[in-house]
Design an enzyme around this catalytic site. Structure first.
Site, mmCIF file in Angstrom:
data_model
loop_
_atom_site.group_PDB
_atom_site.id
_atom_site.type_symbol
_atom_site.label_atom_id
_atom_site.label_comp_id
_atom_site.label_asym_id
_atom_site.label_seq_id
_atom_site.Cartn_x
_atom_site.Cartn_y
_atom_site.Cartn_z
ATOM 1 N N ARG A 179 0.077 1.398 3.908
ATOM 2 C CA ARG A 179 -1.061 2.301 4.089
ATOM 3 C C ARG A 179 -1.618 2.170 5.504
ATOM 4 O O ARG A 179 -1.973 3.173 6.145
ATOM 5 C CB ARG A 179 -2.152 2.016 3.062
ATOM 6 C CG ARG A 179 -1.767 2.418 1.644
ATOM 7 C CD ARG A 179 -2.900 2.188 0.669
ATOM 8 N NE ARG A 179 -4.016 3.089 0.913
ATOM 9 C CZ ARG A 179 -5.250 2.896 0.439
ATOM 10 N NH1 ARG A 179 -5.523 1.823 -0.285
ATOM 11 N NH2 ARG A 179 -6.207 3.768 0.689
ATOM 12 N N CYS A 236 -11.302 -1.574 4.406
ATOM 13 C CA CYS A 236 -10.147 -1.274 3.547
ATOM 14 C C CYS A 236 -10.174 0.217 3.272
ATOM 15 O O CYS A 236 -10.379 1.009 4.192
ATOM 16 C CB CYS A 236 -10.188 -2.112 2.271
ATOM 17 S SG CYS A 236 -11.743 -1.966 1.348
#
Length: 277
Positions: A179, A236
Site C-alpha cells: 500500500r 497509516c
C-alpha cells in the site's frame, strides 16, 4: 516521558477482579462494522466492556477529514465516564489483531494521564492460555468523575504540509509495503504515500505469536529510523494502526508519541479535490 505499554495474560488474570481494573474489548473489522459486537457476544474476556471503535474511538468522517477522525474532547470525556474510567483506573485494552486496533484506544487514553496497557497477544493469547470467556454483555458502572480530555499528540495536515519545508519531523507510514508503494489500494481513493514518508509496517513490531517483540528486538528494527535524530510522526490509513508503531517505540524505550491521525485517507482525498475530481 515513556509510556506504559503492555500487560501479560498472567498479569491480567491476577488483577482482573480488582474493582479499579477496567477492561475494554476493542475488536474491529474494517469491512464489517457489525462483526465486532457479534464476536464479543460469542465470547470475550470476563468483565470486558465492548468498545465500538468506529463510533466511540472516532467521530463521523467529513468531506475534509480522514476515515476515523478523533471524537471531540467533550464527547470522549463523556465516553470515558460512561466506561467507568477515571484517573484511579487501571485500563487494559485488547483485540484479536495483535494490538493493531487496541493501540488506538491505548494512545487516546494515555494522553489523558490514564494508566492503560495493551494485552500482549490479545484475545488469542488469552485463549491459548485456556482461560475462560464470557458471553455476558458487560454493562459498565459510570464514573462520578469527569476527566478533562485533550489530544496533544495529534499532528494535523497543516503541520504535515509545513514540514515539507521545515523538515522538523519524519513521517512514518505504518501500512503494508504494497500500500505504501502504491501497488494496491482497496480502501482509499488513491494509492501511494505522503511525500517524504518512510515505511515501517506495524507487522514488523510483532513476533510469530502475534505478541510485541522484545524491547531489544524492537530497537533493532527501528534503529535506522530513530537514528535520523528527528521526531517520528506515524500515520497509516486512518490513524489506527499508526498507534501500534507508537506502542512499539515506547516499548523499545524510545519516547515518540505523535500521530497524523487523518493519515492517508485524508491525504488521498485532498489529492482528488486538488485535481477537481
Amino acid at each position: 516521558m515513556l509510556l506504559r505499554t503492555l500487560i501479560s495474560v498472567d498479569e491480567l488474570k491476577a488483577c482482573a477482579d480488582d474493582s479499579k481494573v477496567v477492561i475494554l474489548d476493542c475488536r474491529f473489522y474494517l469491512t464489517d462494522h457489525g462483526k465486532a459486537k457479534r464476536e464479543y457476544d460469542k465470547g470475550h474476556i470476563p468483565k470486558a466492556i465492548f468498545v465500538d471503535v468506529h463510533h466511540e474511538l472516532a467521530s463521523a468522517e467529513t468531506t475534509t477529514s480522514g476515515r476515523h477522525p478523533l471524537p471531540s474532547e467533550e464527547v470522549f470525556a463523556k465516553q470515558l465516564q460512561q466506561w467507568g474510567v477515571d484517573l484511579d483506573s487501571h485500563v487494559v485494552v485488547y483485540d484479536d489483531a495483535s494490538g493493531a486496533i487496541a493501540a488506538r484506544a491505548w494512545w487516546m487514553l494515555a494522553q489523558q494521564g490514564i494508566d492503560v496497557r495493551v494485552l500482549d497477544g490479545g484475545l488469542p493469547a488469552w485463549v491459548r492460555a485456556d482461560l475462560p470467556l464470557s458471553d455476558t454483555n458487560e454493562v459498565p458502572v459510570a464514573s462520578s468523575a469527569s476527566l478533562s480530555v485533550a489530544f496533544p499528540w495529534v499532528v494535523d495536515v497543516t503541520q504535515v504540509i509545513e514540514n515539507m519545508e521545515t523538515d522538523v519531523f519524519q513521517l512514518v507510514d505504518a501500512r503494508a509495503e504494497s500500500r505504501y508503494q502504491g501497488e494496491e489500494e482497496t480502501i482509499d481513493p488513491v494509492a501511494g504515500h505522503v511525500p517524504g514518508a518512510l515505511n515501517h509496517p506495524y507487522s514488523q513490531n510483532l513476533d510469530k505469536n502475534g505478541c510485541l517483540k522484545s524491547p531489544e528486538a524492537l530497537r533493532g528494527v527501528w534503529q535506522d529510523l530513530v537514528d535520523q535524530n528527528k521526531t517520528l510522526v506515524n500515520y497509516c490509513g486512518s490513524g489506527i494502526t499508526a498507534c501500534h508503531n507508537v506502542l512499539a517505540l515506547n516499548h523499545a524505550g524510545v519516547d515518540f508519541n505523535q500521530v497524523y491521525v487523518s493519515s492517508w485517507s485524508q491525504w488521498s482525498k485532498r489529492m482528488l479535490q486538488a485535481a477537481g475530481l
